[in-house]
Design a protein around this motif. Sequence first.
Motif, short mmCIF file in Angstrom:
data_model
loop_
_atom_site.label_atom_id
_atom_site.label_comp_id
_atom_site.label_asym_id
_atom_site.label_seq_id
_atom_site.Cartn_x
_atom_site.Cartn_y
_atom_site.Cartn_z
N ASP A 60 0.85 -1.19 0.00
CA ASP A 60 0.00 0.00 0.00
C ASP A 60 0.89 1.25 0.00
O ASP A 60 0.71 2.16 0.80
CB ASP A 60 -0.93 -0.04 1.23
CG ASP A 60 -1.95 1.10 1.24
OD1 ASP A 60 -2.14 1.75 0.18
OD2 ASP A 60 -2.54 1.34 2.30
N TYR A 63 2.22 2.44 3.34
CA TYR A 63 1.30 2.39 4.49
C TYR A 63 1.24 0.99 5.11
O TYR A 63 0.37 0.68 5.91
CB TYR A 63 -0.10 2.88 4.11
CG TYR A 63 -0.15 4.39 4.04
CD1 TYR A 63 -0.31 5.14 5.21
CD2 TYR A 63 -0.01 5.07 2.84
CE1 TYR A 63 -0.34 6.52 5.17
CE2 TYR A 63 -0.03 6.46 2.79
CZ TYR A 63 -0.20 7.18 3.95
OH TYR A 63 -0.22 8.55 3.93
N HIS A 103 -2.06 -0.15 12.01
CA HIS A 103 -1.66 -1.45 11.50
C HIS A 103 -0.18 -1.42 11.15
O HIS A 103 0.41 -0.35 11.04
CB HIS A 103 -2.48 -1.81 10.26
CG HIS A 103 -2.55 -0.68 9.27
ND1 HIS A 103 -3.52 0.30 9.31
CD2 HIS A 103 -1.74 -0.34 8.23
CE1 HIS A 103 -3.31 1.17 8.35
NE2 HIS A 103 -2.23 0.82 7.67
N ARG A 197 1.29 13.47 10.99
CA ARG A 197 -0.05 13.26 10.44
C ARG A 197 -0.39 11.82 10.81
O ARG A 197 0.33 10.88 10.47
CB ARG A 197 -0.02 13.46 8.93
CG ARG A 197 -1.36 13.17 8.22
CD ARG A 197 -1.39 11.77 7.67
NE ARG A 197 -2.59 11.53 6.85
CZ ARG A 197 -2.89 10.35 6.34
NH1 ARG A 197 -2.11 9.31 6.54
NH2 ARG A 197 -3.98 10.19 5.62
N ASP A 199 -2.21 8.57 10.60
CA ASP A 199 -2.98 7.83 9.61
C ASP A 199 -4.11 7.02 10.25
O ASP A 199 -3.89 6.33 11.24
CB ASP A 199 -2.02 6.86 8.89
CG ASP A 199 -2.72 6.08 7.79
OD1 ASP A 199 -3.18 6.71 6.83
OD2 ASP A 199 -2.82 4.84 7.91
N HIS A 203 -9.51 4.61 13.78
CA HIS A 203 -9.89 3.19 13.70
C HIS A 203 -9.17 2.31 14.72
O HIS A 203 -9.35 1.09 14.71
CB HIS A 203 -9.59 2.63 12.30
CG HIS A 203 -10.12 3.46 11.18
ND1 HIS A 203 -11.36 4.05 11.20
CD2 HIS A 203 -9.56 3.84 10.00
CE1 HIS A 203 -11.54 4.73 10.09
NE2 HIS A 203 -10.46 4.63 9.34
N GLU A 248 -5.93 11.97 10.86
CA GLU A 248 -6.89 11.57 9.84
C GLU A 248 -7.97 10.80 10.58
O GLU A 248 -7.74 9.67 11.00
CB GLU A 248 -6.23 10.70 8.77
CG GLU A 248 -7.15 10.47 7.58
CD GLU A 248 -6.84 9.19 6.82
OE1 GLU A 248 -7.20 9.11 5.65
OE2 GLU A 248 -6.24 8.26 7.40
N SER A 250 -11.67 9.99 10.22
CA SER A 250 -13.03 9.84 9.70
C SER A 250 -13.87 9.15 10.77
O SER A 250 -13.39 8.25 11.46
CB SER A 250 -13.04 9.05 8.41
OG SER A 250 -12.65 7.73 8.63
N HIS A 318 -3.16 12.35 -1.45
CA HIS A 318 -2.72 11.18 -2.22
C HIS A 318 -3.82 10.12 -2.36
O HIS A 318 -3.58 9.08 -2.97
CB HIS A 318 -1.50 10.57 -1.54
CG HIS A 318 -1.85 10.04 -0.18
ND1 HIS A 318 -2.21 10.87 0.87
CD2 HIS A 318 -1.95 8.78 0.29
CE1 HIS A 318 -2.50 10.13 1.92
NE2 HIS A 318 -2.35 8.86 1.61
N ASP A 319 -4.98 10.34 -1.75
CA ASP A 319 -6.07 9.36 -1.83
C ASP A 319 -7.20 9.81 -2.75
O ASP A 319 -8.20 9.11 -2.88
CB ASP A 319 -6.67 9.12 -0.43
CG ASP A 319 -5.75 8.33 0.48
OD1 ASP A 319 -4.93 7.56 -0.04
OD2 ASP A 319 -5.86 8.50 1.71
N ARG A 401 -7.39 7.06 -6.82
CA ARG A 401 -6.37 7.87 -6.17
C ARG A 401 -5.07 7.90 -6.98
O ARG A 401 -4.19 8.71 -6.69
CB ARG A 401 -6.13 7.37 -4.74
CG ARG A 401 -5.72 5.92 -4.61
CD ARG A 401 -5.78 5.54 -3.13
NE ARG A 401 -5.15 4.26 -2.85
CZ ARG A 401 -4.97 3.79 -1.62
NH1 ARG A 401 -5.39 4.48 -0.58
NH2 ARG A 401 -4.40 2.64 -1.42
O1 TEU Z 1 -6.35 6.27 4.46
C1 TEU Z 1 -7.29 5.84 5.37
C2 TEU Z 1 -8.65 6.16 5.00
O2 TEU Z 1 -8.94 6.86 4.08
C3 TEU Z 1 -9.60 5.52 5.90
O3 TEU Z 1 -9.09 5.58 7.17
C4 TEU Z 1 -10.95 6.13 5.85
O4 TEU Z 1 -11.30 6.44 7.14
C5 TEU Z 1 -11.92 5.14 5.32
O5 TEU Z 1 -11.58 4.85 3.99
C6 TEU Z 1 -13.35 5.61 5.42
O6 TEU Z 1 -13.64 6.65 4.55
C7 TEU Z 1 -5.07 6.19 4.93
C8 TEU Z 1 -4.09 6.61 3.89
O7 TEU Z 1 -4.30 7.95 3.57
C9 TEU Z 1 -4.19 5.69 2.72
O8 TEU Z 1 -3.35 6.07 1.67
C10 TEU Z 1 -3.84 4.29 3.18
O9 TEU Z 1 -4.04 3.38 2.14
C11 TEU Z 1 -4.68 3.88 4.38
O10 TEU Z 1 -4.73 4.88 5.38
C12 TEU Z 1 -4.11 2.66 5.03
O11 TEU Z 1 -2.98 2.96 5.77
#
Ligand code: TEU
Length: 544
Positions: A60, A63, A103, A197, A199, A203, A248, A250, A318-319, A401
Motif C-alpha cells: 500500500d 502504508y 496497523h 499526520r 494515519d 480506527h 486523519e 473519519s 494522495h487518496d 487515487r
Molecule cells: O487512508 C485511510 C482512510 O482513508 C480511511 O481511514 C478512511 O477512514 C476510510 O476509507 C473511510 O472513509 C489512509 C491513507 O491515507 C491511505 O493512503 C492508506 O491506504 C490507508 O490509510 C491505510 O494505511
Amino acid sequence: MSQPWWKNAIGYQVYPRSFKDSNGDGIGDIQGIIEKLPYLKKLGIDFIWLNPIYKSPNVDNGYDISDYEGIQPEFGTMADFEELLKQAHVNGIKIILDLVVNHTSDQHPWFIESKKSKDNPYRDYYMWADAMPDKMPNNWTSFSGNSTWTYDPTTQQAYFHVFAPQQPDLNWRNPKMREEIYEMIRWWLELGIDGFRMDAISHIQKEPWDYDPKDDPWSAFMNVKGIDDYMAEMRDIFNQYNIMTVGEASGVTSKQAPNWTDPNKKGYVNMIFELEHNVRKGNPGEERIDVLGMKKVLSRWQKDQENSGWNALYYENHDNPRINTILGNETVKSATAIAMSYFFLKGTPFIYQGQELGMTNYPFTSIDQVDDDESRWRYNQLLEKGEKPQQALNEITHWTRDHSRTPMQWDSDAKAGFTTGTPWMEVNPNTSTVNVATEESDNHSVLKFYREMIAIRKAEPTFIEGSYDLILPDDKNVFAYTRTNKDKQFVIITNLSDTAQTINLPDELVTENWQLRLSNTSITKLTSELELAPFDGVMFERSI
Ligand code: TEU
Ligand code: CA
C-alpha cells in the motif's frame, strides 16, 4: 495571546515516490526532496507533510510498515533523512511525518512472531480469534469490501485487518504494544521532527467481536468507545514537544471535533482531516464534486470549530483525484477559483504536490497504467459482473487515487523533469504546458497565483482570528463567504461552475468601501448584482 506556530502555517504534502527522483531509478527519493527545498521555500510554505518513508514491502505504497525506525531503501538512508531535516530547518521549513499505527505490514517482525503460535510473546500485539477456513469470527467488512479477517492455518485462528490482509491491525488494548509504539513516537520526536499526520487514527479501537454493524459496515471501528484513553496517552507525549499533529479521523463528527482539537478540552491533536466534504454527484465513471454538498459540510466544520478547536483545510491528497478535474474544467481559471474557495477558510491550509500547478487527472487508456491495488480489484469485479473493459476502466479510473500519484511536473520534457530513467508511474502528457518551469515564466499561472495567496494569508491575521460566514448558502454553483475580524472584513466569491452566474449580494455587504485584493478575472468592483463568468474568483477587503 500569541498563536501556536501551526495556526499561521501553510502545509505542503509531498508524496515521496512521485516528487523528484535524484538517481534515475524512476522513483522519487529523499535527495530529490532536498534538491527541491528552494522551490518550496520560494512558494512560501512552512511545513512539509511527508507520506510514509519507512521500510515497507509496498503493498500500500508505504502504508504497510515493516520497520518504523528504518528508511525505505528506494527513498534513501537515515543519513539522507537527517540531512533533509537539517536542510529543511535551515530553509525555515518544518517536517511532519506520517504516523501509521493502526496497523503494520504482515512482514513486520512483530507480526512474523505473532503468527508463529498462540503463546508467542507477540501474539497479542495483533488481534486473533478462533475461526475455520470458511467461517470467520464475525461478518464485519473491511474498507476494501472483503472480510476484516484472514484465516491462518498454523494456529487455526484468523487475524483482524480493516485494510488489506497484508496490513494486520495492531491490538491497542495491549499496553505492552502501546508502550512500544510510544517509544517509537518519542524516538522520532527526539530526532527533531516537527510533528505527525496520524494515519487512520480513528480506527485504532474496535467494538467487541459480537457487535452487529447493521447498515453501517464500518461503524465497528470508527471512533469507537475506549479510543479516548489511547489518544490521551499519545497527547501527553506530544505535549512535551513544540510540534503539530493532524489526525486523519473519519468518523469523528464536526460536533465531536472540538473535543479532539481544543487544548482546553481533551485536545488529543491540533487539528483533524475530516473526510466528509468530498460530496460526489453523477453516475459511476462521471462523478463530480457537488458544490452545494461540499459547501454545507465545510461550513458546518467551520462553525462547529469556530470558537473551540481548529480545522485542517485541504482539497487534494494522495487518496483523491485531482480537484482541477473533478470540480474544475482543467484550466488555469478553474484551478485558481477552486484554490481561493478553500484557502481563506479558518484553519491550516494544506497544498498537495502539483495542486499549485493545476495538475489534472491522468487520461488512463489501459488497466496496465493503474497501480492502486484497490482499483485493480474493483476493475476485476466489474469485469466479472459482465461490464466491458472500457466501461469498467472508466468507472474505476474516474475517481481513482492514482491520479494524484503521477509524477510531479517540473518541466515540459516528456519525463516532466521528474527522472532521467523510466518513471514508476506514467507522466501526464499535459506536462508540456502544466509544469513548474513554464508557470514560473508566466505571470498568470496557477503557480504565481498560489504564491500570491500564500503571501496574503500570512499578512492578514483576520484569516487566523476572524469569524467565518457563508453567504448565498443555497447557491448550487457559487461558493462565497466572509471572514470578519474586529477591524477588517474579507469577502471571497468563487463561481465553481463552467457557466456564467448572476448573484445578488446580501444588503449588509453592499457598501462602497470594498477594495479588490485578489482576482482571477476582470471584475474590479463589488456591486449588489454581480455577473460571474465561469470559474471567476474574487476577494475584496474593507475596514470596518
Ligand atoms: O487512508 C485511510 C482512510 O482513508 C480511511 O481511514 C478512511 O477512514 C476510510 O476509507 C473511510 O472513509 C489512509 C491513507 O491515507 C491511505 O493512503 C492508506 O491506504 C490507508 O490509510 C491505510 O494505511
Ligand atoms: Ca530514486
